[in-house]
Design a protein around this motif. Structure first.
Motif, PDB file in Angstrom:
ATOM      1  N   ASN A  41      -6.274   8.841   1.849  1.00  0.00           N
ATOM      2  CA  ASN A  41      -6.015   9.321   0.479  1.00  0.00           C
ATOM      3  C   ASN A  41      -4.859   8.575  -0.179  1.00  0.00           C
ATOM      4  OD1 ASN A  41      -6.801  10.974  -1.666  1.00  0.00           O
ATOM      5  ND2 ASN A  41      -5.300  12.554  -1.171  1.00  0.00           N
ATOM      6  N   GLY A  42      -4.731   7.281   0.148  1.00  0.00           N
ATOM      7  CA  GLY A  42      -3.676   6.454  -0.427  1.00  0.00           C
ATOM      8  C   GLY A  42      -4.191   5.573  -1.539  1.00  0.00           C
ATOM      9  N   THR A  43      -3.370   4.599  -1.920  1.00  0.00           N
ATOM     10  CA  THR A  43      -3.730   3.655  -2.985  1.00  0.00           C
ATOM     11  C   THR A  43      -3.388   2.242  -2.537  1.00  0.00           C
ATOM     12  OG1 THR A  43      -3.407   3.066  -5.329  1.00  0.00           O
ATOM     13  CG2 THR A  43      -1.491   3.924  -4.154  1.00  0.00           C
ATOM     14  N   LEU A  44      -4.129   1.257  -3.067  1.00  0.00           N
ATOM     15  CA  LEU A  44      -4.019  -0.122  -2.597  1.00  0.00           C
ATOM     16  C   LEU A  44      -2.769  -0.832  -3.091  1.00  0.00           C
ATOM     17  CD1 LEU A  44      -7.739  -1.307  -2.954  1.00  0.00           C
ATOM     18  CD2 LEU A  44      -6.606  -0.178  -1.026  1.00  0.00           C
ATOM     19  N   SER A  45      -2.135  -0.334  -4.144  1.00  0.00           N
ATOM     20  CA  SER A  45      -0.924  -0.988  -4.641  1.00  0.00           C
ATOM     21  C   SER A  45      -0.007   0.022  -5.307  1.00  0.00           C
ATOM     22  CB  SER A  45      -1.268  -2.101  -5.641  1.00  0.00           C
ATOM     23  OG  SER A  45      -0.091  -2.727  -6.112  1.00  0.00           O
ATOM     24  N   GLY A  46       1.243   0.041  -4.864  1.00  0.00           N
ATOM     25  CA  GLY A  46       2.214   0.955  -5.446  1.00  0.00           C
ATOM     26  C   GLY A  46       3.019   0.351  -6.564  1.00  0.00           C
ATOM     27  N   GLU A  47       3.242  -0.987  -6.512  1.00  0.00           N
ATOM     28  CA  GLU A  47       4.096  -1.602  -7.527  1.00  0.00           C
ATOM     29  C   GLU A  47       3.801  -3.079  -7.773  1.00  0.00           C
ATOM     30  OE1 GLU A  47       7.944  -0.675  -5.976  1.00  0.00           O
ATOM     31  OE2 GLU A  47       7.794  -2.046  -4.284  1.00  0.00           O
ATOM     32  N   VAL A  57       0.829  -1.200   0.000  1.00  0.00           N
ATOM     33  CA  VAL A  57       0.000   0.000   0.000  1.00  0.00           C
ATOM     34  C   VAL A  57       0.871   1.261   0.000  1.00  0.00           C
ATOM     35  CG1 VAL A  57      -1.885  -1.187   1.167  1.00  0.00           C
ATOM     36  CG2 VAL A  57      -0.134  -0.009   2.525  1.00  0.00           C
ATOM     37  N   VAL A  58       0.247   2.371  -0.402  1.00  0.00           N
ATOM     38  CA  VAL A  58       0.938   3.664  -0.421  1.00  0.00           C
ATOM     39  C   VAL A  58       0.032   4.711   0.212  1.00  0.00           C
ATOM     40  CG1 VAL A  58       2.195   5.337  -1.828  1.00  0.00           C
ATOM     41  CG2 VAL A  58       1.917   2.992  -2.647  1.00  0.00           C
ATOM     42  N   VAL A  59       0.601   5.542   1.080  1.00  0.00           N
ATOM     43  CA  VAL A  59      -0.137   6.675   1.655  1.00  0.00           C
ATOM     44  C   VAL A  59       0.704   7.931   1.491  1.00  0.00           C
ATOM     45  CG1 VAL A  59      -1.398   5.258   3.329  1.00  0.00           C
ATOM     46  CG2 VAL A  59       0.795   6.286   3.985  1.00  0.00           C
ATOM     47  N   PRO A  60       0.071   9.106   1.505  1.00  0.00           N
ATOM     48  CA  PRO A  60       0.849  10.350   1.449  1.00  0.00           C
ATOM     49  C   PRO A  60       1.847  10.416   2.610  1.00  0.00           C
ATOM     50  CG  PRO A  60      -1.476  10.799   1.060  1.00  0.00           C
ATOM     51  CD  PRO A  60      -1.385   9.366   1.490  1.00  0.00           C
ATOM     52  N   ALA A 100      -7.152 -12.587   9.689  1.00  0.00           N
ATOM     53  CA  ALA A 100      -6.224 -11.860   8.820  1.00  0.00           C
ATOM     54  C   ALA A 100      -6.956 -11.166   7.677  1.00  0.00           C
ATOM     55  CB  ALA A 100      -5.171 -12.807   8.274  1.00  0.00           C
ATOM     56  N   GLU A 101      -7.951 -11.832   7.115  1.00  0.00           N
ATOM     57  CA  GLU A 101      -8.718 -11.233   6.014  1.00  0.00           C
ATOM     58  C   GLU A 101      -9.539 -10.039   6.503  1.00  0.00           C
ATOM     59  OE1 GLU A 101     -10.876 -14.558   4.491  1.00  0.00           O
ATOM     60  OE2 GLU A 101      -9.222 -15.221   3.187  1.00  0.00           O
ATOM     61  N   LYS A 102     -10.110 -10.154   7.710  1.00  0.00           N
ATOM     62  CA  LYS A 102     -10.837  -9.020   8.288  1.00  0.00           C
ATOM     63  C   LYS A 102      -9.877  -7.855   8.536  1.00  0.00           C
ATOM     64  CE  LYS A 102     -14.529  -9.152  10.312  1.00  0.00           C
ATOM     65  NZ  LYS A 102     -15.892  -8.621  10.022  1.00  0.00           N
ATOM     66  N   CYS A 103      -8.701  -8.174   9.032  1.00  0.00           N
ATOM     67  CA  CYS A 103      -7.682  -7.158   9.296  1.00  0.00           C
ATOM     68  C   CYS A 103      -7.260  -6.472   8.005  1.00  0.00           C
ATOM     69  CB  CYS A 103      -6.482  -7.803   9.986  1.00  0.00           C
ATOM     70  SG  CYS A 103      -5.169  -6.643  10.441  1.00  0.00           S
ATOM     71  N   LEU A 104      -7.010  -7.265   6.960  1.00  0.00           N
ATOM     72  CA  LEU A 104      -6.588  -6.711   5.671  1.00  0.00           C
ATOM     73  C   LEU A 104      -7.651  -5.779   5.105  1.00  0.00           C
ATOM     74  CD1 LEU A 104      -4.528  -6.678   3.357  1.00  0.00           C
ATOM     75  CD2 LEU A 104      -5.720  -8.638   2.372  1.00  0.00           C
ATOM     76  N   ASN A 105      -8.912  -6.160   5.218  1.00  0.00           N
ATOM     77  CA  ASN A 105      -9.992  -5.323   4.714  1.00  0.00           C
ATOM     78  C   ASN A 105      -9.981  -3.960   5.407  1.00  0.00           C
ATOM     79  OD1 ASN A 105     -12.515  -5.106   3.060  1.00  0.00           O
ATOM     80  ND2 ASN A 105     -13.438  -4.828   5.079  1.00  0.00           N
ATOM     81  N   GLU A 106      -9.752  -3.953   6.718  1.00  0.00           N
ATOM     82  CA  GLU A 106      -9.701  -2.684   7.456  1.00  0.00           C
ATOM     83  C   GLU A 106      -8.431  -1.893   7.136  1.00  0.00           C
ATOM     84  OE1 GLU A 106     -11.102  -2.094  11.352  1.00  0.00           O
ATOM     85  OE2 GLU A 106     -12.074  -4.056  11.487  1.00  0.00           O
ATOM     86  N   ILE A 107      -7.337  -2.593   6.859  1.00  0.00           N
ATOM     87  CA  ILE A 107      -6.112  -1.897   6.442  1.00  0.00           C
ATOM     88  C   ILE A 107      -6.363  -1.144   5.135  1.00  0.00           C
ATOM     89  CG2 ILE A 107      -3.756  -2.214   5.585  1.00  0.00           C
ATOM     90  CD1 ILE A 107      -3.514  -4.560   7.592  1.00  0.00           C
ATOM     91  N   PHE A 108      -7.022  -1.801   4.194  1.00  0.00           N
ATOM     92  CA  PHE A 108      -7.325  -1.149   2.918  1.00  0.00           C
ATOM     93  C   PHE A 108      -8.262   0.042   3.120  1.00  0.00           C
ATOM     94  CE2 PHE A 108      -6.430  -5.220   0.273  1.00  0.00           C
ATOM     95  CZ  PHE A 108      -5.095  -4.871   0.202  1.00  0.00           C
ATOM     96  N   ASP A 109      -9.252  -0.103   4.009  1.00  0.00           N
ATOM     97  CA  ASP A 109     -10.142   1.026   4.297  1.00  0.00           C
ATOM     98  C   ASP A 109      -9.353   2.197   4.882  1.00  0.00           C
ATOM     99  OD1 ASP A 109     -12.436  -0.227   3.406  1.00  0.00           O
ATOM    100  OD2 ASP A 109     -13.019  -0.971   5.383  1.00  0.00           O
TER     101      ASP A 109
END
Length: 366
Positions: free
Chosen positions: A317-323, A249-252, A302-311
């Motif tokens: 104001n980030g993006t789900l994948s940088g590379e 993930v990427v965040v400002p 882990a899947e519940k955690c990942l979903n909240e990480i993406f939220d």
């Protein structure tokens, strides 16, 4: 495409190299280095990743903080669409605005629009010298605030890498003498340029590193020494690869302290072991959730955690994948970032390039 391994032309006068997609990234670097040039995209897999693969994902790497990702270093492409039509995009010069920018559209499209058969790559002069700093911190929050301060400087680093306590403990478990025992977060800061530029920039960045959590810094004059910890981590992560969810993930930059703090709270709440590292200068953090693949209850958490990480990433104001890209693993989450109208337009573009859905079908879209 592995057999398409020809470097067609090295044109040092125009700082251009033309190559087929099966050429390895490192082979490009070796071919242009005698001319005092390099191709800036530098994924850690450079020795065995192909130019075609770099183009498909718009690969980055540690030096993207200064030089940008693959999209910033391609002038034009030759490709074959899903309809069997040969197309050419871009131009041979660094300036050109004729028609739509299909080059940047194809880069990062993960092979879903066309098969790239030739790429015209833009080269950059090699820096005269490299130097750097290693900064150790007592906690992640202090380290994250140092990242914000460093990236706020007018003369920034050519690379800025971050390792958290989990990463450092993993390294210490195999190489106990490589790191100080009290270090809970680490920054690897590289600068490049002339000797005077390096000295001036290091002094500026050294001041930016200082806060209440700084334990100590090390001035590094041999570039290879700067990356010892990071290179030690890579094979250790491969050892645990079957037992981790690896995100990029990427965040400002300015919200990086908040992201890392809330990430720690989420992984603590869901009781998921976590190792984080990455390209801090871009806000690009590789979040690794360590799980037992045979423990279905832990996988659920882990899947519940990942979903909240993406939220959290989208909220900041980030993006789900940088590379790493979307592929099939992240398809379910794409609609968190891209609105329905835009997704519909993207699907129409896909059908235009690939009417029979034969190019990497079932990827990217929910």
């Amino acid at each position: 495409l592995e057999r398409m391994t020809q470097i067609i032309n090295v044109d040092s006068a125009n700082r251009v190299v033309v190559a087929e997609p099966g050429v390895l990234n490192l082979e490009i670097q070796n071919a242009v280095k005698p001319h005092g040039l390099f191709w800036p995209p530098d994924p850690s897999s450079a020795a065995f990743s192909s130019i075609g693969g770099n183009l498909a994902t718009s690969a980055g790497g540690p030096h993207a903080v200064k030089y940008g990702t693959t999209r910033d270093h391609v002038l034009g492409l030759r490709a074959v669409t899903g309809a069997g039509e040969v197309i050419t995009t871009g131009c041979y010069t660094t300036k050109g605005v004729v028609g739509y920018d299909l080059t940047r559209l194809l880069i990062g499209s993960e092979g879903t629009l066309a098969i790239i058969t030739e790429a015209t790559l833009k080269l950059t002069p090699l820096p005269e010298m490299q130097g750097g700093l290693i900064a150790h911190y007592s906690d992640t929050n202090s380290c994250a605030h140092a990242i914000v301060a460093i990236m706020g400087m007018p003369k920034g680093p050519s690379a800025l890498e971050f390792l958290d306590a989990g990463s450092l403990n993993l390294i210490r478990s195999h190489f106990p003498d490589l790191l100080p025992a009290d270090s809970q977060a680490l920054l690897m800061i590289e600068v490049d340029g002339s000797q005077s530029e390096i000295s001036e920039t290091i002094n500026t960045l050294l001041a930016a590193c200082h806060n209440s959590g700084l334990l100590h810094t090390e001035h590094v004059t041999i570039p290879e020494n700067l990356w010892k910890a990071r290179k030690a981590l890579s094979p250790l992560l491969r050892d645990i690869a079957p037992k981790k969810i690896n995100e990029d993930v990427v965040v400002p930059i300015n919200v990086l302290p908040q992201f890392l703090d809330e990430l720690a709270k989420l992984t603590g709440y869901y009781q998921i072991a976590n190792v984080n590292f990455g390209h801090a200068g871009n806000g690009n953090i590789h979040v690794n959730l360590l799980i037992n693949p045979d423990d279905t209850e832990q996988i659920y958490r882990a899947e519940k955690c990942l979903n909240e990480i993406f939220d959290l990433v989208i909220k900041l104001n980030g993006t789900l994948s940088g590379e790493h890209g979307i592929g099939s693993e992240k398809r379910a989450y794409v609609s968190k970032e891209i609105d329905p109208t835009t997704l519909t337009l993207m699907k129409k573009i896909k059908r235009l390039f690939d009417p029979n859905d034969i190019l990497n079908p079932g990827k990217l879209f929910p």
